[in-house]
Design a protein around this motif. Structure first.
Motif, PDB file in Angstrom:
ATOM      1  N   SER A 153       0.841  -1.194   0.000  1.00 20.07           N
ATOM      2  CA  SER A 153       0.000   0.000   0.000  1.00 20.07           C
ATOM      3  C   SER A 153       0.875   1.242   0.000  1.00 20.07           C
ATOM      4  N   LEU A 154       0.553   2.189  -0.887  1.00 21.66           N
ATOM      5  CA  LEU A 154       1.269   3.454  -0.976  1.00 21.66           C
ATOM      6  C   LEU A 154       0.301   4.587  -0.674  1.00 21.66           C
ATOM      7  N   ASN A 155       0.786   5.569   0.053  1.00 24.99           N
ATOM      8  CA  ASN A 155      -0.071   6.698   0.437  1.00 24.99           C
ATOM      9  C   ASN A 155       0.670   8.010   0.237  1.00 24.99           C
ATOM     10  N   TYR A 156      -0.054   9.006  -0.274  1.00 24.62           N
ATOM     11  CA  TYR A 156       0.461  10.377  -0.339  1.00 24.62           C
ATOM     12  C   TYR A 156      -0.627  11.304   0.184  1.00 24.62           C
ATOM     13  N   MET A 157      -0.242  12.213   1.063  1.00 23.41           N
ATOM     14  CA  MET A 157      -1.184  13.195   1.583  1.00 23.41           C
ATOM     15  C   MET A 157      -0.522  14.567   1.610  1.00 23.41           C
ATOM     16  N   ASP A 158      -1.285  15.578   1.243  1.00 19.97           N
ATOM     17  CA  ASP A 158      -0.797  16.956   1.228  1.00 19.97           C
ATOM     18  C   ASP A 158      -1.854  17.835   1.886  1.00 19.97           C
ATOM     19  N   ARG A 159      -1.538  18.325   3.084  1.00 21.60           N
ATOM     20  CA  ARG A 159      -2.437  19.234   3.808  1.00 21.60           C
ATOM     21  C   ARG A 159      -1.843  20.628   3.764  1.00 21.60           C
ATOM     22  N   GLU A 160      -2.567  21.564   3.162  1.00 21.38           N
ATOM     23  CA  GLU A 160      -2.083  22.935   3.107  1.00 21.38           C
ATOM     24  C   GLU A 160      -2.388  23.646   4.427  1.00 21.38           C
ATOM     25  N   GLY A 161      -1.585  24.661   4.728  1.00 16.93           N
ATOM     26  CA  GLY A 161      -1.720  25.346   6.003  1.00 16.93           C
ATOM     27  C   GLY A 161      -2.754  26.464   5.966  1.00 16.93           C
ATOM     28  N   MET A 162      -3.227  26.804   7.152  1.00 20.00           N
ATOM     29  CA  MET A 162      -4.185  27.896   7.332  1.00 20.00           C
ATOM     30  C   MET A 162      -3.698  28.769   8.479  1.00 20.00           C
ATOM     31  N   THR A 163      -3.607  30.071   8.256  1.00 23.06           N
ATOM     32  CA  THR A 163      -3.155  30.976   9.304  1.00 23.06           C
ATOM     33  C   THR A 163      -4.343  31.548  10.070  1.00 23.06           C
ATOM     34  N   ARG A 164      -4.039  32.153  11.192  1.00 23.86           N
ATOM     35  CA  ARG A 164      -5.095  32.830  11.945  1.00 23.86           C
ATOM     36  C   ARG A 164      -5.666  33.985  11.139  1.00 23.86           C
ATOM     37  N   GLY A 165      -4.830  34.598  10.312  1.00 21.94           N
ATOM     38  CA  GLY A 165      -5.327  35.657   9.451  1.00 21.94           C
ATOM     39  C   GLY A 165      -6.376  35.167   8.481  1.00 21.94           C
ATOM     40  N   ASP A 166      -6.279  33.888   8.066  1.00 24.05           N
ATOM     41  CA  ASP A 166      -7.282  33.320   7.166  1.00 24.05           C
ATOM     42  C   ASP A 166      -8.632  33.194   7.844  1.00 24.05           C
ATOM     43  N   ARG A 167      -8.636  33.044   9.173  1.00 20.32           N
ATOM     44  CA  ARG A 167      -9.896  32.976   9.928  1.00 20.32           C
ATOM     45  C   ARG A 167     -10.024  34.203  10.824  1.00 20.32           C
ATOM     46  N   GLY A 168      -9.784  35.355  10.215  1.00 17.12           N
ATOM     47  CA  GLY A 168      -9.830  36.602  10.973  1.00 17.12           C
ATOM     48  C   GLY A 168     -11.198  36.953  11.505  1.00 17.12           C
ATOM     49  N   ASP A 169     -12.242  36.223  11.067  1.00 14.23           N
ATOM     50  CA  ASP A 169     -13.579  36.507  11.583  1.00 14.23           C
ATOM     51  C   ASP A 169     -13.674  36.234  13.078  1.00 14.23           C
ATOM     52  N   TRP A 170     -12.856  35.296  13.588  1.00 10.16           N
ATOM     53  CA  TRP A 170     -12.865  35.047  15.036  1.00 10.16           C
ATOM     54  C   TRP A 170     -11.461  34.887  15.620  1.00 10.16           C
ATOM     55  N   ALA A 171     -10.474  34.538  14.783  1.00 16.42           N
ATOM     56  CA  ALA A 171      -9.129  34.288  15.299  1.00 16.42           C
ATOM     57  C   ALA A 171      -8.313  35.558  15.462  1.00 16.42           C
ATOM     58  N   LEU A 172      -8.789  36.670  14.956  1.00 13.25           N
ATOM     59  CA  LEU A 172      -8.112  37.960  15.082  1.00 13.25           C
ATOM     60  C   LEU A 172      -9.122  39.022  15.456  1.00 13.25           C
ATOM     61  N   PRO A 173      -8.661  40.120  16.122  1.00  9.68           N
ATOM     62  CA  PRO A 173      -7.325  40.278  16.700  1.00  9.68           C
ATOM     63  C   PRO A 173      -7.141  39.384  17.914  1.00  9.68           C
ATOM     64  N   SER A 174      -5.915  39.263  18.374  1.00  5.35           N
ATOM     65  CA  SER A 174      -5.650  38.462  19.575  1.00  5.35           C
ATOM     66  C   SER A 174      -6.332  39.106  20.764  1.00  5.35           C
ATOM     67  N   MET A 175      -7.108  38.308  21.476  1.00  8.37           N
ATOM     68  CA  MET A 175      -7.933  38.845  22.543  1.00  8.37           C
ATOM     69  C   MET A 175      -7.401  38.431  23.917  1.00  8.37           C
ATOM     70  N   GLY A 176      -7.681  39.260  24.884  1.00  3.79           N
ATOM     71  CA  GLY A 176      -7.337  38.984  26.268  1.00  3.79           C
ATOM     72  C   GLY A 176      -8.478  39.409  27.167  1.00  3.79           C
ATOM     73  N   ASP A 177      -8.341  39.107  28.459  1.00  5.07           N
ATOM     74  CA  ASP A 177      -9.375  39.509  29.412  1.00  5.07           C
ATOM     75  C   ASP A 177      -9.428  41.022  29.502  1.00  5.07           C
ATOM     76  N   GLY A 178     -10.621  41.537  29.427  1.00  2.79           N
ATOM     77  CA  GLY A 178     -10.783  42.980  29.528  1.00  2.79           C
ATOM     78  C   GLY A 178     -11.582  43.334  30.753  1.00  2.79           C
ATOM     79  N   CYS A 179     -12.794  43.754  30.539  1.00  4.59           N
ATOM     80  CA  CYS A 179     -13.629  44.162  31.662  1.00  4.59           C
ATOM     81  C   CYS A 179     -14.998  43.531  31.506  1.00  4.59           C
ATOM     82  N   VAL A 180     -15.700  43.428  32.590  1.00  2.10           N
ATOM     83  CA  VAL A 180     -17.047  42.884  32.589  1.00  2.10           C
ATOM     84  C   VAL A 180     -17.996  44.002  32.981  1.00  2.10           C
ATOM     85  N   THR A 181     -18.946  44.271  32.148  1.00  2.25           N
ATOM     86  CA  THR A 181     -19.946  45.293  32.448  1.00  2.25           C
ATOM     87  C   THR A 181     -21.321  44.672  32.333  1.00  2.25           C
ATOM     88  N   ALA A 182     -22.301  45.375  32.857  1.00  2.99           N
ATOM     89  CA  ALA A 182     -23.670  44.874  32.765  1.00  2.99           C
ATOM     90  C   ALA A 182     -24.075  44.681  31.313  1.00  2.99           C
TER      91      ALA A 182
END
Length: 1021
Positions: free
Chosen positions: A218-247
């Motif tokens: 059996s012979l196998n070849y696989m090619d997985r292309e990469g995806m950056t966070r910029g490619d999923r900027g709808d939720w992966a960017l900008p880098s988020m941290g804890d901020g504040c909690v308001t009502a």
């Protein structure tokens, strides 16, 4: 697609699936069914031929059909969906990281959340190749196209299989008797970015020598292309941290407590991401000078105050000042200057794989068969992260020509106010400065996009061969030592991994390049963004490392009937085994010396261990075909292991079990096992090196509730200047270095596993099989880093738990006496030790229901309803068994202490219909809700946790993903399968500081791809 539209559908579906599983529509979690023409099968978890009996050990089975329906190209994706497994943060397609001294770009398994080193991976019942010093197996090297089924023993099995089988055994059963030619080609892509993964499998096989032998290639070849966070900027960017909690940032069902918005930040609520703020690095491309005395503070003086004011820094805070692009102008640093590390970092890493496998067997006669297995694979994987930086204390000429005159005066005043001699260590060199010598100590924090992106390419090659002979031997008598069969084999496996890293700098070269040499201007201008080609060449380095690992196994086993009893035959198995495993890690001079900024440094590792073992196993039938005892038997196993590692020595493992079937349709089973895991080469002989995980320094914690007088006193006692305690300047980044390494005095880990359950196959519902099993695993002398959980545990134990500056944990922390920052060379020492304990228990509920109808889309139809669920009742980590009252109870939680999410409930359910040549199937994947461990752990310890409504995104709701698959068989030679994963395109949860790792979510546990599709074409020639 708007996910909110489907929330009520998802919740209804979750409830339906739960009800379905409880009423018995389940996937097979028992022994494989014995077909009428089969005499015996061997079930993973026992070396005994079952003869149709169910094993006392629960076994989860994933068959070839499930691989087809899920479009599996990488086996770890399929198994991570299985509820007995937990995602592996450092070993998955989303693991965009390099751990010094450990393999990179590999995929390992995490069974029962006990870690990848505590389960054993087999192929056809034999150990496969190891990846490196940690002795784990990369399942990227196992071809999905050849897998017949995957059997998982969900409990300890060291008495049967030896070391490592603490959480269980995963056995990949391969197709090794194949005739014809089969071509399988597949393309997978996600809808948001269209990033493809392509694979091609060609399998050829046939009989030879008048059907005495069979060979499969059996012979196998696989090619997985990469995806950056910029490619999923709808939720992966900008880098988020804890901020504040308001009502406004909480829903009406979770009212929050209004809090002040941190200076320079914006609290996002309606239309934004509730409670989150932008969180970038304070090490920026134009350069930031930190720890400058604030004008008018006790750390300054009138002359320095005047110089700072002249330079425009009178409004400067604790994070210092930042240059403009030219490097001439400077101003106070603000949070808006922070640099986002995310856009170019991979969210899914690229991978290319070539693989070849060959299986062959030949019947010399009716009694003896020889067999051969060959494997070669080559995996190339890439890691890409943000540009490196130079960050720390450096010596700078006070008359540096690249600085403005006002800044030169600031440096001159800093030089004059020095007291005594100050030693500055950068990389491999140490320099000394004295007052008025024309050199100033400057805390410089310069991101270096001028050098380029950090990239690491790993090439991972594996070779393995297995050569064996099996058959039968004459009976001693008809009633004693009969039906004897033997199997003896030798396996050799070698792994070589080479890694090339770019985008790094030499710290010592950086220090030399920013100083004047012979009165000339420095080669490097680190201020602003003015690095010339000559400056770049002066500091840039390329680093590389190599990992080698070898494993040899020689084994001989005999099985048969020991004696005949009124209730049946006493089955037995006995054997000998010798294993030798060795590994080495060879870093280049930059990595081994620590003179590198960009990739983690580590010292060389080299070592081996050899074990000689003998073992035995038996099953004794007590009753058969009696009232309330259709079958009743007891079983037991033992193994004696003799290690050449002196601290491990001779160890015994054992198991005892029983199986009782009061009726043909109902079987009860129970087993108790003692298992061990011997320390691996990395744990024993690992060279000490550094890495930089995320952690919270209690001395830089800005949470008011954590700022107690006791913590403040400890911070001062351990080296933090009193005026800087709890200031962000103490630890401006949440990436804190720790020193890790081996310990040759480690002993074996020890565990005890108890399982009991029932299997129900009612005769009045044909095709229905149910199983319910309870498991409990306790582990003692767990090998872990000092503190039991790495750097965060050491920090917490020092400052929040033991609170003694003379404790081993506080002494493991090294701080810069000027800034209080955790600093080189020892940072936080977290070397290996037998210090921890783990306990987990829960229930597995599984089964299968298959039936036929005389209606369907294309006439008669076959239906299958399968499900597999796990309820985790307890998952408790005892970081230090010497402090048994300190327990981290992590079930239903996630975070820096508990790791990946472990909900109470996790499960899958699948409904499939075969009608004519058409196949339709739907699968639901359910993961229960979890709460962040910063709340859960102290609450369960009886302490006072922070108010839940004061935390940022402290809970992750339950997730249900829906997958659909359709297949059509055009002929016996051509079939097409297509599927959609995550049909409703659900985004992963968006998190702040509790993200794992730094990509706004937990990509290993929650789908980061969104809706994705696959198409598979299968040709049989």
């Amino acid at each position: 697609m708007n996910n909110k539209r489907f929330n009520h559908h998802g919740n209804s579906l979750s409830a339906l699936l739960m009800a379905v599983s409880v009423t018995g529509i389940a996937s097979a979690q028992d022994a494989p069914e014995v077909k009428p023409d089969d005499n015996k099968v061997v079930i993973t978890g026992s070396r005994l031929a079952s003869g149709g009996y169910l094993a006392p050990t629960p076994v989860t089975v994933v068959d070839q059909q499930e691989l087809k329906l899920t479009g599996t190209q990488n086996l770890e994706v399929l198994l991570s969906d299985t509820p007995q497994f937990t995602a592996n943060q450092l070993s998955s397609p989303t693991a965009n990281t390099v751990q010094a001294g450990q393999p990179s770009g590999t995929s390992t398994l995490n069974l029962r959340n006990l870690g990848p080193t505590r389960n054993l991976v087999l192929v056809n019942g034999r150990r496969f190749a190891i990846t490196g010093p940690d002795f784990t197996t990369d399942i990227n090297t196992i071809p999905s196209a050849l897998v017949k089924r995957i059997e998982t023993v969900t409990g300890g099995s060291s008495a049967v299989y030896g070391s490592d089988a603490i959480s269980g055994v995963v056995n990949f059963i391969m197709r090794d008797n194949f005739e014809g030619v089969e071509v399988n080609t597949q393309r997978t892509w996600d809808q948001p970015t269209k990033t493809p993964t392509k694979s091609l499998d060609v399998t050829m096989g046939g009989n030879f020598a008048n059907n005495k032998g069979n060979a499969v290639i059996s012979l196998n070849y696989m090619d997985r292309e990469g995806m950056t966070r910029g490619d999923r900027g709808d939720w992966a960017l900008p880098s988020m941290g804890d901020g504040c909690v308001t009502a406004a940032s909480w829903s009406s069902t979770r009212p929050g407590t209004p809090q002040a918005v941190p200076a320079g930040q914006t609290c996002l609520s309606a239309g934004g991401r509730p409670g989150l703020v932008y969180s970038g690095s304070a090490t920026v491309p134009f350069g930031r000078i930190g720890n400058l005395p604030v004008v008018g503070s006790s750390a300054s003086n009138p002359a320095l105050n005047a110089a700072l004011i002249a330079a425009g820094l009178q409004g400067m805070g604790s994070l210092g000042a930042v240059f403009d692009q030219t490097g001439k102008a400077i101003r106070p640093y603000t949070a808006a200057d922070a640099y986002d590390l995310g856009p170019i970092s991979y969210l899914v890493t690229p991978q290319k794989r070539w693989m070849g496998n060959a299986f062959s067997h030949y019947d010399f006669n009716e009694h003896h068969t020889g067999y051969l297995e060959l494997h070669y694979s080559n995996n190339t994987a890439n890691v890409q992260i943000a540009p490196t930086s130079a960050s720390g204390n450096f010596l700078v000429n006070t008359n540096n020509p690249y600085l403005s005159a006002p800044m030169q005066e600031v440096l001159r005043q800093l030089d004059l106010r020095e007291t005594g001699s100050t030693r500055i260590t950068t990389g491999t060199q140490s320099l000394t400065t004295t007052p008025g010598d024309g050199l100033a100590v400057l805390n410089l924090n310069r991101r270096l996009p001028d050098i380029g992106t950090r990239a690491a390419t790993t090439e991972h090659s594996v070779f393995r061969t297995a050569l064996g002979l099996r058959g039968d031997i004459p009976d001693v008598s008809r009633s004693f030592l009969s039906d004897l069969k033997y199997d003896m084999y030798y396996t050799y496996a070698r792994t070589i991994e080479s890694q090339n890293q770019s985008g790094s700098i030499s710290l010592s070269r950086f220090q030399n390049a920013i100083l004047s040499q012979g009165g000339a201007a420095p080669v490097l201008n680190p201020f602003g963004q003015n690095i010339t080609e000559a400056g770049k060449n002066a500091i840039s380095i390329f680093s590389n490392s190599t990992i080698r690992a070898e494993q040899q196994v020689a084994s001989g086993n005999i099985t048969g009937k020991l004696a005949e009893l009124p209730a049946g035959a006493v089955d037995f198995s006995a054997g000998l085994e010798r294993r030798r495993a060795s590994s080495s890690y060879s870093p280049d001079a930059f990595l081994s010396s620590g003179d590198v900024s960009g990739w983690n440094a580590a010292l060389a590792t080299s070592g081996s261990s050899t074990v000689k073992e003998f073992y035995g196993e038996t099953r004794v039938p007590l009753l058969a075909d009696q009232p309330f005892a259709k079958r009743l038997s007891v079983s037991g196993a033992f193994r004696r292991s003799d290690y050449d590692v002196e601290s491990v020595g001779k160890v015994w493992t054992s198991s005892i079990g029983t199986e009782w079937a009061p009726a043909e349709s109902l079987t009860f089973r129970a087993q108790k096992q003692k298992s061990i895991r011997a320390p691996n080469v990395g744990e024993l002989f690992g060279g000490q090196g550094t890495n930089g995980p995320t952690a919270t320094d209690p001395c830089s914690n800005r949470t008011p509730a954590a700022q107690t007088a006791a913590v403040r006193a400890l911070c001062v006692a351990t080296g933090v200047p009193a005026n800087l305690v709890f200031d962000q300047a103490v630890q401006p980044s949440n990436f804190i270095n720790q020193v890790v390494g081996g310990n040759p005095n480690l002993t074996a880990e020890k565990s005890h596993t108890t399982t009991f359950g029932a299997v129900f196959s009612p005769s009045f519902v044909k095709g229905l099989n149910l199983s319910l099993d309870y498991y409990k695993i306790t582990l003692d002398d767990a090998i872990s880093t000092l503190g039991g959980g790495g750097i965060q545990s050491v920090l917490d134990l020092c400052y929040n738990t033991i609170q003694n500056a003379n404790s081993v944990y506080c002494k493991a922390i090294n701080r810069d006496p000027i800034t209080g920052q955790i600093a080189a060379p020892t940072y936080v020492m977290t070397t290996a030790a037998n210090i921890g304990g783990i306990s987990t228990k829960g229930y597995d509920l599984a089964g299968h229901y298959g039936f036929r109808t005389d209606w369907g889309l294309m006439g008669d139809s076959r239906w299958n309803v399968d499900t597999n669920w796990t309820y985790v009742k307890e998952l408790t980590f005892t970081p230090i068994q010497d402090l048994p009252n300190i327990k981290n109870q992590c079930v239903g939680s996630w975070g820096a202490t508990c790791g990946q999410p472990v909900p109470h409930w996790k499960g899958t359910a699948r409904l499939s219909m075969n009608t004519g040549k058409l196949l339709l199937s739907a699968r639901a994947r359910y993961t229960g809700g979890v709460t962040v461990d910063t709340y859960v752990v102290p609450q369960r310890q009886g302490g006072t946790p922070p108010a839940l409504n004061s935390l940022t995104n402290p809970t992750i709701k339950a997730y249900t993903y829906l997958d659909l698959t359709a297949g059509y068989e055009f002929s016996k030679s051509i079939s097409l399968t297509a599927g959609v994963r995550n049909v409703f395109d659900k985004d992963p949860p968006i998190l702040g500081s509790s993200q794992l790792p730094a990509n706004n979510t937990i990509a290993a546990s929650y789908d980061p791809l969104g809706r994705s599709m696959f198409v598979t074409l299968n040709l049989k020639l």
